[in-house]
Design a protein around this motif. Structure first.
Motif, PDB file in Angstrom:
ATOM      1  N   LEU A  45       0.895  -1.155   0.057  1.00 28.69           N
ATOM      2  CA  LEU A  45      -0.019   0.160   0.036  1.00 28.69           C
ATOM      3  C   LEU A  45       1.104   1.340   0.071  1.00 28.69           C
ATOM      4  CD1 LEU A  45      -2.914  -0.673   2.200  1.00 28.69           C
ATOM      5  CD2 LEU A  45      -2.940  -0.116  -0.143  1.00 28.69           C
ATOM      6  N   ALA A  46       1.823   1.296   0.666  1.00 25.06           N
ATOM      7  CA  ALA A  46       2.806   2.552   0.722  1.00 25.06           C
ATOM      8  C   ALA A  46       3.560   2.448  -0.723  1.00 25.06           C
ATOM      9  CB  ALA A  46       3.892   2.117   1.915  1.00 25.06           C
ATOM     10  N   ARG A  99       5.954   4.723   7.916  1.00 22.36           N
ATOM     11  CA  ARG A  99       6.062   4.923   9.184  1.00 22.36           C
ATOM     12  C   ARG A  99       5.467   3.865  10.114  1.00 22.36           C
ATOM     13  NH1 ARG A  99       9.925   6.787  12.467  1.00 22.36           N
ATOM     14  NH2 ARG A  99      10.304   8.326  11.239  1.00 22.36           N
ATOM     15  N   GLU A 100       4.057   3.356   9.853  1.00 26.94           N
ATOM     16  CA  GLU A 100       3.246   2.660  10.304  1.00 26.94           C
ATOM     17  C   GLU A 100       3.903   1.070  10.354  1.00 26.94           C
ATOM     18  OE1 GLU A 100      -0.272   0.864  12.293  1.00 26.94           O
ATOM     19  OE2 GLU A 100       0.900   2.896  12.312  1.00 26.94           O
ATOM     20  N   LYS A 101       4.429   0.744   9.122  1.00 23.49           N
ATOM     21  CA  LYS A 101       5.269  -0.334   8.844  1.00 23.49           C
ATOM     22  C   LYS A 101       6.349  -0.603   9.962  1.00 23.49           C
ATOM     23  CE  LYS A 101       6.404  -4.301   6.538  1.00 23.49           C
ATOM     24  NZ  LYS A 101       7.651  -4.430   7.140  1.00 23.49           N
ATOM     25  N   ASP A 126       7.107  -3.323  12.940  1.00 22.66           N
ATOM     26  CA  ASP A 126       8.388  -4.315  12.732  1.00 22.66           C
ATOM     27  C   ASP A 126       9.178  -3.970  13.810  1.00 22.66           C
ATOM     28  OD1 ASP A 126       7.583  -5.132  10.227  1.00 22.66           O
ATOM     29  OD2 ASP A 126       9.000  -3.570   9.337  1.00 22.66           O
ATOM     30  N   ARG A 127       9.033  -2.746  14.631  1.00 21.06           N
ATOM     31  CA  ARG A 127       9.956  -2.526  15.815  1.00 21.06           C
ATOM     32  C   ARG A 127       9.171  -3.283  17.034  1.00 21.06           C
ATOM     33  NH1 ARG A 127      10.935   3.697  16.068  1.00 21.06           N
ATOM     34  NH2 ARG A 127       8.874   3.584  15.289  1.00 21.06           N
ATOM     35  N   GLY A 147       2.003   6.732  19.430  1.00 17.14           N
ATOM     36  CA  GLY A 147       2.495   7.452  18.564  1.00 17.14           C
ATOM     37  C   GLY A 147       1.872   7.364  17.163  1.00 17.14           C
ATOM     38  N   ARG A 148       1.300   6.262  16.811  1.00 19.78           N
ATOM     39  CA  ARG A 148       0.626   6.014  15.764  1.00 19.78           C
ATOM     40  C   ARG A 148      -0.735   6.984  15.725  1.00 19.78           C
ATOM     41  NH1 ARG A 148      -0.936   0.639  16.539  1.00 19.78           N
ATOM     42  NH2 ARG A 148       0.953  -0.029  15.840  1.00 19.78           N
TER      43      ARG A 148
END
Length: 409
Positions: free
Chosen positions: A70-71, A161-163, A167-168, A274-275
């Motif tokens: 999507l990104a 940034r969401e991905k 992942d983190r 943060g999201r």
């Protein structure tokens, strides 16, 4: 185009055969003559075409559209629209170049919907499993204001940034999950194989066993005798918990529990806030009204507990309260973040301050993840120490008693 099977002879008179995609048998004959092959027989390979079609359909159905897909789609749309390419032509180009079959099918459906007269927002609403409410609402604002390329850029940055955040979080939970699973497997192996061996040895000496040893042997015997029942109970418990979590109340309680897990819960909590801050900032920067933006973001944070707090903030803003006051009433944000939001309201730059809030939490998450091993090692060491201590007492105390008896004899 249909697939045709042909037979022919080349310029040396050798027999050749193969398959070609073409609109008609005449088109196949033309391609063969241009390549120096004299056609002898041309028939449509219907069965083979059906097989290939079934394989392609199955691959398209089994592939999954990820945040990365999507990104990339959003960034490509931004680049094409910025270059002045019409949206229909942009979708056709992306349909041909996209590697993910599922996404290519969705893009094709978007183009077909636009051909029927629908706008892009309505076309995307037909695919709720792909485009989230946040995504669709931002595209709607872009269509209304004529700023589609800026909206797709903001969406690309947000999804990237969401991905990265997801992942983190996965990397933060992978290590402790692996360690706990390894400990549970070790306990199971010790109960099944190690303790019964020592129990046979102690039974031959006919001595009074210490309480710790009796507990270990009883635990081992119970595991050996009832392990099928235990396995069935574990599987049933997992299915029951998953079924409960699918309910509204169960999902709410599970999301609240995740935030209270020692060490890891704090990371998930900061990442979720943060999201929320970044999603709200992106929507406000794109021109979405604050109340509508909060409504959409509350469904995009992927945590029902925090979503409920965001709805409380939205209700407070609707009553005329400031964002800072409603944020303080929820108890979600520290005083530093509330001060930043208050400054943003006073200066009329709430979106910029929300970006700062998002960056603040993302830095905190980065720091916590880097120090996760240091924070969780003492807990694991204490747990392992207790387990080793119990095993040592249960296994070696009888040996000590045997040594004492031998010395007295």
């Amino acid at each position: 185009m249909p697939l045709f099977q042909y037979k022919g002879r080349n310029q040396r008179g050798e027999a050749v055969r193969g398959h070609l995609d073409a609109a008609s048998p005449d088109a196949v004959a033309g391609q063969l003559l241009n390549s120096g092959v004299i056609p002898i027989d041309i028939v449509i390979a219907q069965a083979r075409a059906d097989v290939f079609g079934a394989i392609r359909a199955r691959l398209a159905a089994s592939s999954k559209i990820t945040l990365t897909d999507l990104a990339l789609f959003s960034r490509q749309m931004y680049t094409l629209l910025k270059a002045g390419v019409p949206i229909m032509q942009a979708l056709r180009g992306l349909h041909e170049s996209t590697q993910n079959p599922a996404l290519a099918k969705v893009i094709s459906n978007l183009g077909e919907s636009l051909d029927t007269g629908l706008d892009l927002t309505s076309a995307m609403r037909r695919h709720p499993q792909v485009f989230s409410p946040l995504y669709v609402n931002m595209v709607q604002v872009g269509e209304t204001t004529g700023s589609m390329q800026e909206v797709f850029l903001q969406l690309a940055l947000y999804l990237e940034r969401e991905k990265d955040t997801r992942d983190r979080i996965k990397s933060a939970t992978r290590y402790p999950t692996f360690v706990v699973a390894a400990i549970l497997i070790a306990i199971f192996i010790i109960n099944i194989f190690v303790i019964p061996t020592f129990a046979k040895v102690y039974a031959g000496f006919k001595i009074e066993l210490p309480m710790a040893t009796k507990i270990l042997i009883a635990s081992s015997n119970f595991t050996i005798t009832y392990w099928p029942v235990m396995l069935f109970a574990l599987v049933a418990a997992i299915f029951a918990v998953r079924s409960y979590v699918r309910t509204h109340e169960g999902r709410y309680r599970w999301h609240k529990f995740k935030l209270r897990v020692p060490v890891i819960g704090n990371i998930i909590y900061k990442a979720t806030l943060g999201r929320f801050a970044r999603a709200l900032a992106v929507m406000m920067k794109s021109g979405v009204p604050l109340v509508q933006g909060m409504t959409v973001v509350s469904r995009a944070v992927d945590n029902d507990y925090i979503s409920d707090r965001i709805v409380q903030m939205r209700d407070g803003v609707e009553r005329g309260e400031t964002i800072a006051r409603t944020a303080a009433a929820t108890g979600m944000f520290p005083s530093l973040v509330i001060q930043m939001i208050a400054v943003g309201e006073e200066t009329g730059s709430v979106d910029e301050l929300m970006f700062n809030v998002a960056e603040y939490y993302e830095r905190e998450v980065d720091y916590d993840i880097r120090n996760l091993s240091t924070a969780i090692q003492p807990i694991l060491i204490v747990f392992l120490g207790i387990m080793v201590f119990i095993l040592a007492l249960g296994i070696f105390l009888p040996m000590w008693d045997l040594v004492q008896v031998a010395r007295k004899g």
